[in-house]
Every structure is written in C-alpha cells, then in structure tokens.
Write an enzyme that holds these catalytic residues in place. Structure first.
Site, PDB file in Angstrom:
ATOM      1  N   ASP A  43      -0.225   0.029  -4.505  1.00  0.00           N
ATOM      2  CA  ASP A  43      -1.680   0.237  -4.487  1.00  0.00           C
ATOM      3  C   ASP A  43      -2.001   1.530  -3.730  1.00  0.00           C
ATOM      4  O   ASP A  43      -1.691   1.656  -2.551  1.00  0.00           O
ATOM      5  CB  ASP A  43      -2.326  -0.959  -3.771  1.00  0.00           C
ATOM      6  CG  ASP A  43      -3.844  -0.898  -3.745  1.00  0.00           C
ATOM      7  OD1 ASP A  43      -4.422   0.098  -4.200  1.00  0.00           O
ATOM      8  OD2 ASP A  43      -4.460  -1.877  -3.259  1.00  0.00           O
ATOM      9  N   GLU A  82     -11.395  -3.261  -8.124  1.00  0.00           N
ATOM     10  CA  GLU A  82     -12.129  -3.698  -6.939  1.00  0.00           C
ATOM     11  C   GLU A  82     -13.305  -2.787  -6.620  1.00  0.00           C
ATOM     12  O   GLU A  82     -14.257  -3.198  -5.971  1.00  0.00           O
ATOM     13  CB  GLU A  82     -11.205  -3.808  -5.720  1.00  0.00           C
ATOM     14  CG  GLU A  82     -10.787  -2.489  -5.143  1.00  0.00           C
ATOM     15  CD  GLU A  82      -9.735  -2.615  -4.041  1.00  0.00           C
ATOM     16  OE1 GLU A  82      -8.662  -3.183  -4.323  1.00  0.00           O
ATOM     17  OE2 GLU A  82      -9.979  -2.145  -2.934  1.00  0.00           O
ATOM     18  N   LYS A 113       0.851  -1.184   0.000  1.00  0.00           N
ATOM     19  CA  LYS A 113       0.000   0.000   0.000  1.00  0.00           C
ATOM     20  C   LYS A 113       0.884   1.230   0.000  1.00  0.00           C
ATOM     21  O   LYS A 113       1.906   1.258   0.719  1.00  0.00           O
ATOM     22  CB  LYS A 113      -0.906   0.000   1.226  1.00  0.00           C
ATOM     23  CG  LYS A 113      -1.826  -1.209   1.294  1.00  0.00           C
ATOM     24  CD  LYS A 113      -2.872  -1.175   0.201  1.00  0.00           C
ATOM     25  CE  LYS A 113      -3.784  -2.403   0.291  1.00  0.00           C
ATOM     26  NZ  LYS A 113      -4.907  -2.309  -0.666  1.00  0.00           N
ATOM     27  N   HIS A 172      -9.075  -9.094  -7.600  1.00  0.00           N
ATOM     28  CA  HIS A 172      -8.937  -8.550  -6.255  1.00  0.00           C
ATOM     29  C   HIS A 172      -9.450  -9.561  -5.245  1.00  0.00           C
ATOM     30  O   HIS A 172     -10.470 -10.207  -5.465  1.00  0.00           O
ATOM     31  CB  HIS A 172      -9.764  -7.270  -6.129  1.00  0.00           C
ATOM     32  CG  HIS A 172      -9.918  -6.780  -4.718  1.00  0.00           C
ATOM     33  ND1 HIS A 172     -11.115  -6.815  -4.041  1.00  0.00           N
ATOM     34  CD2 HIS A 172      -9.007  -6.260  -3.856  1.00  0.00           C
ATOM     35  CE1 HIS A 172     -10.941  -6.324  -2.833  1.00  0.00           C
ATOM     36  NE2 HIS A 172      -9.683  -5.977  -2.676  1.00  0.00           N
TER      37      HIS A 172
END
Lengths: 428, 428
Positions: A246, A299, A218, A349
């Site tokens: 991400d 997602e 992340k 996802h």
C-alpha cells in the site's frame, strides 16, 4: 409519528500518533478520530453515525454534520427512514450546500455521517444489524435508495434490479452461512511504516497463526526499506500467504510502475493506492504496467462517479469501498452494484476508528445478495480502538463474525466518547 | 522581520436568491457568498482572500480557513511570501488535514483562500497587481510555486520552465497592450434561467451594444424552453455574436449529447458543464458527440489532477479555471501551464462574489507570459456585487481593463463586509 429533534456531534480523537500506529508514507502521524453524531427523535429513538478522520480537521466534519443536520430537524422520522433515497438526496443535492463539493470532501463525508445515522435508526427500528436489513430488503426498495445521477450511463435502475433479483436466489443459505462462519479478513496490523523490523516479523507470524490469509505492508517511503521489509515479511509468512502492499498515493504514474516492478520478486498480491485516487487514467496505465500485481484503490475515492470511471477504464482489479468517505449506505450500495456489474471484487478498506465496525456490513450484504461470492474478497482488519464500540468487531480464524446487534455498528461507549472528546475530555 | 499574528474570517452573504440572479438548472436559489479572510502581521501588513460559495455552508469554509490558519500563525511573513510553493504545500499536504480531501472540497477551497491572502500580502509588498507581479516573476520562481505532484507524468518542471521562458519574448509589449486595451470578456448577465423572456431579450441586446462578443445562456431545465430562449437570444444578438450554453452538470452522458444536438440549429458556441465535472470519460464522449459545439468545463473542477485528465483525454475544448475552487494562485499557475502545454484556451469562470475581481489576473498573466495569445480566450463577466470591492472590475468595450491596485483584488469595502456579515449584519 416521531420527529427528529436533535443532531448532536462530538469531536472524538485518539492520540494514536504517539505510537505510530497507522503510519504510512503519506499519513505520517495520524490521530485516529471520529466525527461522531447522534440523531434523536422526540420519542427517544436514537441513531449513531461517524466519519473517520486523521485528527486535525475533525472539527470541520462535526461542524458540517451540524450544518446539514438543520435540514433534518423537525422532519418526520418515518418519512426519512422509509424513504432513505429521498432523505439522502435532500442532503447531498441541497441547492446551496452542493457548491461545497459537489459530492466530495468534508461536505460529502458529513452527509454520509448523517445518512448512516438515519439508517441506524431504521435498522434499530427493525431490530436488525444493517447487513441483514439490507439483505432482507426488496430489490425495489434497495434500488430506490440509490442515486443513479451520473452513473446511469453504465448502470441503470433496471440493471441494478436485475443484479439484486439474481441475488435473491438461495440468499437464505448464504445468510445462514454468514451467520455460521463469517467473512474472510486480512490484516494490516503488522505493516505500518513506523514499526521496527522486529515488530513487523513478530506481528506477521502472529497474523498467520491467527488464521489470516493475507497481510498488508505500507510501502513507498524508501525502496531499499521496502525490499528488506517485504523479504522479512515473506520469510515470516511463507509462500502461501498473500502480501498486499500500500503506497497511500505517494507515487507518480511511471514511478509507481518502476517501484512495484522492483518488488515483483516478493510476489505482492496487490498494490494499493499507487497514486492519486483522482487519477483514473494513471491507474489504468499502472495496472497495465505492473501485471501480474493487482491494482486496488478506494479509501479516498470520493464518490460513485470516480469508482464508475475506474471500472470503465479497466483501472482496478480490486475495489476498496470505505464506510465513511462517501454519502453513506446509499452510495455504498451504488458502489457494490457497480462492482458487481463489472465483476470486480470488493475488499473494503477498514482500520482507523470504527471503520471495521461499519464496513463489514457491506461485505456481508454483498455476499448475501449482490455479488453472491467470497472469491478474492476480504475485509481489511486492523486491531485498533475496537474496545470503544458497543459491538466491537469479532474476528476468529481470520474471519469477521456476523454482527448481531441492531444498527449499523457506529455506536460508541459513552464513557469513551466523553473521555476522548477533543480537547476537553480527560484523555487529552 | 514580521510574523503572522491573526487570521480573521467573516461569513459574508448576499440575499441574491430574492431576485433569481444566478439561477440555473442546478443552482436554483443561490445566495452569493464569500468566506472572507484577512491575514495580518505584527507590522500591520494585511492580505485578503475569499472563497465563493452559494450561501448555506459558507460558515464551513470560514471555519476551515480558521483551522488551516493555525498552521500560519507565528510564522515569519517573509519566509511565507517568498517561498509561496512551500507555504502552499505546508497547508495542502498537512499530514492530518489531508484526509479531509485530499485536495478537494471545503478543505481545499479553504487552503486556496489562505494561499491567496498570502499572495495578496506579497503583491502589496511589491506594490503590484497580481497579474503584473506574476508576469514579472522569473520562470524559476513561478515554477517553484507549482506543486507538480500527480501531474508530472504530463508536465515536468522542465516543461513548465520552457513554456515560461518562451513567454519572456516580447512580454513587455504584451504587458503594455494589456494596460492599454485590456482583455476580452463575455457576459452571462442576460442568461439566468429565472429571467423572463423580455428580460433575456433586453439584456442580450444591451450586451451587444456594450461590445461583448459572446453571451451565455443557462439551459437544461426544459428542452422547449431552451429552444425558445435560444431562438430569442439569437434574434436579439444576430448571427455574428457567439452564444454559449451552460447546463451546470445537469445531464447524463447520452442525455447531454441528445439535448445539445437538438439545439445545434441555434449554433451554440460551447456547452458548459454538460455533466459531472468528476466525469472525465463522459466529457470525452460528449465532446465527440456534440461536434462542432465545443465542450467547456472547470468551475467545479476541484484540482489540477482532474484538469490534467480532461486534457489528456481530449475531453474539453475550453478550460474554465476558477479563482477560488482550487488551492489558490499556485494551483491556477499549474492549470494555466497544463492548458498551454495542451494548447487549449483558458476562458475563466467568474460571477458570484469577487470571482471577476480575482480571476481576471490569471487571464492577463496568461497572455503576458504563458499562452501569449488572446485567440478564443475571454473572461466571463457578470454584473453583480462589484460595488462591494475596493477595486471593482472595470469593463469597457466588452473588455476587462487591467487592474492597477496592488494585490489580488479580493479586498472588500469594510462597511459592506459588516453590513452583509451573516446573520448579524444589518443587511440581514
């Protein structure tokens, strides 16, 4: 002939925010939750579905599944599970409920939960796991389940049939291969934003030892933190393991381009959700601006119409379907067909609660008869909450092993459902 | 200082499907409904909001307003109504609830209902109708209410400030003009798909007599019917009155182009919702394909990010904001600013229950300080259900007259709320 007699829901939540599992730049404190549904017939058949949420609001999805569930009560089971295209359309296009979306948000996810539970009844009826049921269906039946509304301009039923007919060639070999050695996975377990550097490094090394070819971090909280964490992860995994990043929609268009370009030295494989998933045009601009880093999203893509445009606009390199965001199996068949039509790989996802259990079926099916390829394709894996499922995912050598039990994989262990029922369960 | 002590909702529905009022090619049998909310403070202040729906599912929006309402309970009223940008962000970007959209569908509409009710408290506090409150606010405060997330790439706070500062010039004259003679309206009353030819002709003639410069007909059920009805309407209104047509998202891209082009001889002014409002790229193609017929959309556009792209892509000639689809007044300020930035006229969607009462404020505000123009701008009018409101819209000479009571216009008469409360009210 049996009839649907009940649609029962439970608001199941896990207090994951206590450990910062699942923490990212936008979802800072999720309590991973499942709006869980059990459909029953008067002959005792059962089907299970769930919709993943982040905690608060889970009760709205269960309420929506109950509202839509009224449209199923009293209907003949067989008519529904052998006409799943009609069954889905009856829910998704209900003339009054449609206004609540159309085809997006709470109402659409609730339709998906119910549609999936109907597929679960069908798959149990045929004693097959969903992926195998789909892989053994005729191209005609598969196409009949797809709603081509508003995607017909790029994918006709004829195009879809052609893709699936091509997929029949050698499919038994691919099915055998899937049963033998599964499908590649990557892991997000090391990379949550709330984890310490030490935990990041330790889990990254473990991921390599466990055989994963990619980890995901992340990012987008703070640039200097991102650089430090990417450097640590790169040292931990070495040069040959992919590292995806991400941003969970945190950025504006130009901000995404600038930020990602400052991370190029760590060679990230893809940037996921750089900005709003509603923003097709920004994704297209970002993809041009961050080359050679790939752009991935999905997602939060609310339906096939947005995926269609992301593909039309050349805005993504990787399509990330989600098992509980859209209107169930049917719409994900449409999504896989769109991806195959544009020759874009699908890397689903997963994570949350049950998303791994559900979404793996689509990659197995995709390999068996849609794209027919594993190249650049991986299913996300996060090692959370699997113990609550009747058939938890099985990962070995960094690969998802083929699910074997009949159904779609959504059934949870009843004691877990009761324990984590919000807020009356003993867990709360 | 007062605090928010209750967020009470009522599921109000009207059995409009009995008369086919509001019937179109997609919404075949709507029961016009309002998810109605009353926010109260411990000092007796009240604010009212509503979200329009088509009947079934209205209970999901009231439930969502109650869930989001928990985030407001106990908060200081003044802190909320004098920091409406923060108040809105606190709801829209709640770290767990956000997953349900993000920023779309049931959850987003529910945020809008609450945000509007907070604006209602503010407007009552200042003893002004919303349009005048907005028109007299400083550019700085207006800009502070806007969430620029994911629209900054085309509209910065600086751009917005510049538009609003330009709008300060001569605004008192425009405000006086609005109070004197109102804002142009058009009417959809004649054109519902379920009406007979005789009723269509009669209502079309009445519309001209009532001073409307445009009527709107629902189309897309059947091409021959559309031709016959357009021919009848054109004879009834003569060559100088605009006739807009509305397909309510019924078509695929090419189908829209072909169908509209077969209606060119009747000189339709705009085609509204030719296809899915999620489909930016298809709208752009349709706009090119149906010239000189204009393309209009917006009642189902779920947030500012989609409007931004429709404008970026040159996909619309007319932007139709809706008062209860997006996250309330704040997001509609953003939408008006985007339209002004791209010099596209805003012709708000109305009808349903209360949509006329609420949305008129935005056109009045738009004229006073945003676009500063009435050219090609009209507010939709449908003559339904106004009698249930404390201040029903007033139309004369085909124009909306300026609302005068303090507030946003959402307050309903209490006997009506009780009578049509679903399903316990006496009306049901």
């Amino acid at each position: 002939m049996s009839k649907i007699v009940s649609v029962n829901t439970t608001d199941v939540r896990f207090p994951t925010s206590l450990e910062l599992d699942g923490s990212d730049a936008v979802n800072v404190d999720p309590d991973y939750s499942a709006a869980y549904v059990e459909i029953s017939t008067d002959e005792g058949e059962k089907g299970y579905g769930l919709v993943f949420t982040c905690g608060r609001g889970n009760e709205l999805v269960t309420a929506a599944m109950e509202s839509y569930g009224d449209l199923l009560l009293g209907r003949e089971t067989e008519e529904l599970i052998y006409n799943l295209g009609d069954a889905s359309r009856r829910l998704v296009h209900d003339s009054q409920l449609r206004w609540l979306g159309p085809e997006k948000g709470v109402s659409h996810m609730a339709c998906g939960g119910l549609v999936n539970a109907l597929w679960d009844i069908r798959a149990r009826h045929e004693q097959k796991p969903l992926w195998l049921l789909l892989s053994e269906m005729s191209p005609e039946e598969l196409v009949s389940t797809v709603d081509f509304t508003h995607i017909r301009n790029v994918l006709t039923p004829g195009d879809a049939t052609a893709i699936l007919e091509r997929g029949q060639e050698n499919k038994q070999e691919r099915i055998a291969q899937l049963k033998e050695s599964g499908f590649p996975a990557y892991t997000t377990t090391p990379g949550w934003l709330g984890y310490s550097d030490e935990k990041l490094v330790r889990l990254s090394k473990e991921a390599v030892q466990d055989g994963f070819g990619m980890i995901k971090l992340k990012v987008a909280g703070n640039l200097e933190d991102d650089k430090r964490r990417l450097a640590l992860a790169r040292s931990a995994v070495g040069p040959d393991i992919h590292i995806a990043i991400d941003a969970n929609q945190r950025w504006e268009e130009q901000e995404a381009i600038d930020w990602v370009n400052q991370l190029q030295e760590y060679n990230p494989y893809w940037i996921e959700e750089p900005t709003s998933t509603d923003d097709i045009l920004a994704h297209a601009a970002i993809r041009k601006g961050v080359h050679p880093v790939k752009v991935a999203t999905g997602e939060a893509v609310h339906n096939r119409i947005i995926f269609k445009q992301l593909l039309q606009a050349g805005a993504i390199d990787v399509m990330q379907i989600d098992s509980t965001r859209v209107a169930g199996v049917n719409e994900n068949i449409a999504n896989l067909l769109l991806a195959a039509h544009f020759e874009v790989p699908v890397c689903p996802h997963a994570g949350g609660v049950g998303l791994c259990e559900l979404v793996q079926h689509f990659s197995f099916f995709d390999y068996a008869v849609v794209s027919g390829s594993m190249e650049n394709r991986m299913i996300e894996f996060v090692d959370h909450l699997h113990e609550h499922f009747v058939e938890p995912v099985e990962i070995s050598n960094g690969r998802y092993q083929a699910p074997e039990l009949p159904g779609i994989g959504a059934e949870m262990l009843q004691p877990a459902v009761e324990r984590w029922a919000f807020a009356a369960g003993a867990g709360w």
